[in-house]
Design an enzyme around this catalytic site. Structure first.
Site, mmCIF file in Angstrom:
data_model
loop_
_atom_site.group_PDB
_atom_site.id
_atom_site.type_symbol
_atom_site.label_atom_id
_atom_site.label_comp_id
_atom_site.label_asym_id
_atom_site.label_seq_id
_atom_site.Cartn_x
_atom_site.Cartn_y
_atom_site.Cartn_z
ATOM 1 N N HIS A 160 -9.759 8.540 3.825
ATOM 2 C CA HIS A 160 -9.310 7.284 4.518
ATOM 3 C C HIS A 160 -9.939 7.300 6.217
ATOM 4 O O HIS A 160 -10.070 8.304 6.662
ATOM 5 C CB HIS A 160 -7.690 7.093 4.933
ATOM 6 N N ASP A 165 0.744 -1.324 0.108
ATOM 7 C CA ASP A 165 0.041 -0.058 0.086
ATOM 8 C C ASP A 165 0.965 1.113 0.183
ATOM 9 O O ASP A 165 2.086 0.897 0.025
ATOM 10 C CB ASP A 165 -0.753 0.006 1.295
ATOM 11 N N HIS A 166 0.272 2.392 0.106
ATOM 12 C CA HIS A 166 0.970 3.791 0.066
ATOM 13 C C HIS A 166 2.293 3.652 0.519
ATOM 14 O O HIS A 166 2.700 3.296 1.566
ATOM 15 C CB HIS A 166 0.215 4.562 1.100
ATOM 16 N N GLU A 186 -4.171 7.730 7.249
ATOM 17 C CA GLU A 186 -3.894 6.345 7.306
ATOM 18 C C GLU A 186 -2.363 5.948 7.744
ATOM 19 O O GLU A 186 -1.470 6.821 7.282
ATOM 20 C CB GLU A 186 -3.918 5.674 5.856
ATOM 21 N N HIS A 198 -9.624 4.286 -3.003
ATOM 22 C CA HIS A 198 -8.863 4.346 -1.724
ATOM 23 C C HIS A 198 -10.006 4.763 -0.891
ATOM 24 O O HIS A 198 -11.209 5.342 -1.260
ATOM 25 C CB HIS A 198 -7.859 5.174 -1.673
HETATM 26 ZN ZN LIG Z 1 -5.216 4.544 0.672
#
Ligand SMILES: [Zn+2]
Length: 329
Positions: free
Chosen positions: A200, A84-85, A158, A237
């Site tokens: 998020h 992820d990110h 997040e 997202h």
């Molecule tokens: Zn995200």
């Protein structure tokens, strides 16, 4: 998997995991749905998985991926592994060492460690974001890795990283045309997290204004300029807490992957809380008593948590029209 989702206008749940138990929950939820899906690890989740005193993101990510490679064989579905990110300043300490691990594995005739990695350059000007994305995609293409990028900013928080109040929460067709003009010539596969007000986390109704029509505008623009094959594979997202109508509209406009983390965290913890409240005298040694080993053995409540999270994965697959779509015969 992506071609199948694109043609069938459905999306895969992409669920963040941080442990063996949460990874097992995703596999069970997908298998119960007869849906393929995506297990993903964030930088913070990966560090956590390596142990609170080791805190090594790469080691934790490899550890979870290894586990999934081994146990996924026991479930009648396919699962892709994704990171992820990852902001530009963490590429050297997270994504690139994992790519090198995949390259070592390929040289030894083994399958890739991860299927795809996200580079989140959304905090950078678009040109710098895409300069980095171009280099990554050129390398990823040779390794059969898929790149996920982000244009626009996902709001909320997040992994302790919070979007700024002035962040650009809505991607524009001009931005996405720029993405296509820079990346499509490379002939690698990429996913685009275009933002349409996503946030998020989960908020009370009314706090998040999603505009899925932005995805349609971006899709129409790219098809008009480059033709139908240039159609984007979008990532949604901040899927947690989203209205089902917004989800379905986003699927119609080309979302093939939806990230769900917060709703899964809640489902997992809800089951643990239930166990502790119902078995108060068993999990604790109250008034000189000795508690109940059956109640405080972590396997008991973690099994409940696994089942509850698996049920939430099943619900996500249903909402994303993925139920029954597995490619495994
Ligand atoms: Zn995200």
């Amino acid at each position: 998997m992506l071609d199948r989702a694109r043609a069938g206008k459905f999306a895969y749940p992409a669920v963040n995991v941080t442990s063996l138990t949460t990874a097992n929950a995703v596999l069970k939820g997908l298998a119960d749905s007869k849906s393929d899906g995506i297990i993903q690890v964030s930088t913070g989740g990966a560090a956590f998985a390596s142990g609170s005193s080791v805190k090594d993101m790469v080691l934790g990510a490899i550890s979870i991926a290894d586990h999934v490679h081994r146990v996924a064989d026991r479930y009648p579905i396919y699962v892709a592994l994704h990171t992820d990110h990852c902001q530009a300043n963490k590429l050297d300490s997270f994504v690139l060492p994992l790519v090198e691990e995949t390259e070592r594995r390929r040289a030894a005739g083994k399958p890739n460690l991860f299927s795809s990695h996200m580079f989140d350059g959304s905090a950078l000007p678009l040109k710098e974001n895409l300069d980095i994305a171009v280099k990554l995609l050129e390398r990823f293409r040779k390794d059969d890795l898929i790149l996920e990028i982000e244009a626009g900013v996902v709001g909320g928080e997040e992994d302790g990283i919070k979007a700024s109040a002035s962040a650009k929460l809505y991607t524009t067709p001009e931005d996405t045309l720029e993405v296509a003009s820079r990346l499509n010539a490379i002939q690698g596969r990429y996913l685009l997290a275009a933002t349409f007000g996503n946030v998020h986390g989960v908020y009370k109704p009314g706090h998040v204004k999603l505009k899925p029509s932005i995805l349609k505008d971006c899709q129409d623009a790219v098809i008009a300029k480059y033709g139908d094959p240039a159609r984007f594979d979008f990532v949604f997202h901040g899927g947690s807490g989203s209205d089902i109508r917004d989800i379905h509209e986003a699927l119609d406009y080309g979302v093939v992957k939806m990230n769900v983390d917060t709703d899964m965290q809640y489902a997992f913890t809800r089951a643990v809380a239930d166990h502790f409240f119902k078995n108060y005298d068993g999990v604790l040694k109250v008034d000189g008593e000795v508690g109940n080993k059956k109640a405080y053995d972590p396997r008991g409540y973690l099994t409940s948590a696994e089942s509850a999270m698996a049920a939430r994965v099943k619900q996500a697959a249903q909402e994303l029209r993925a139920t029954g779509t597995t490619m495994m015969q």
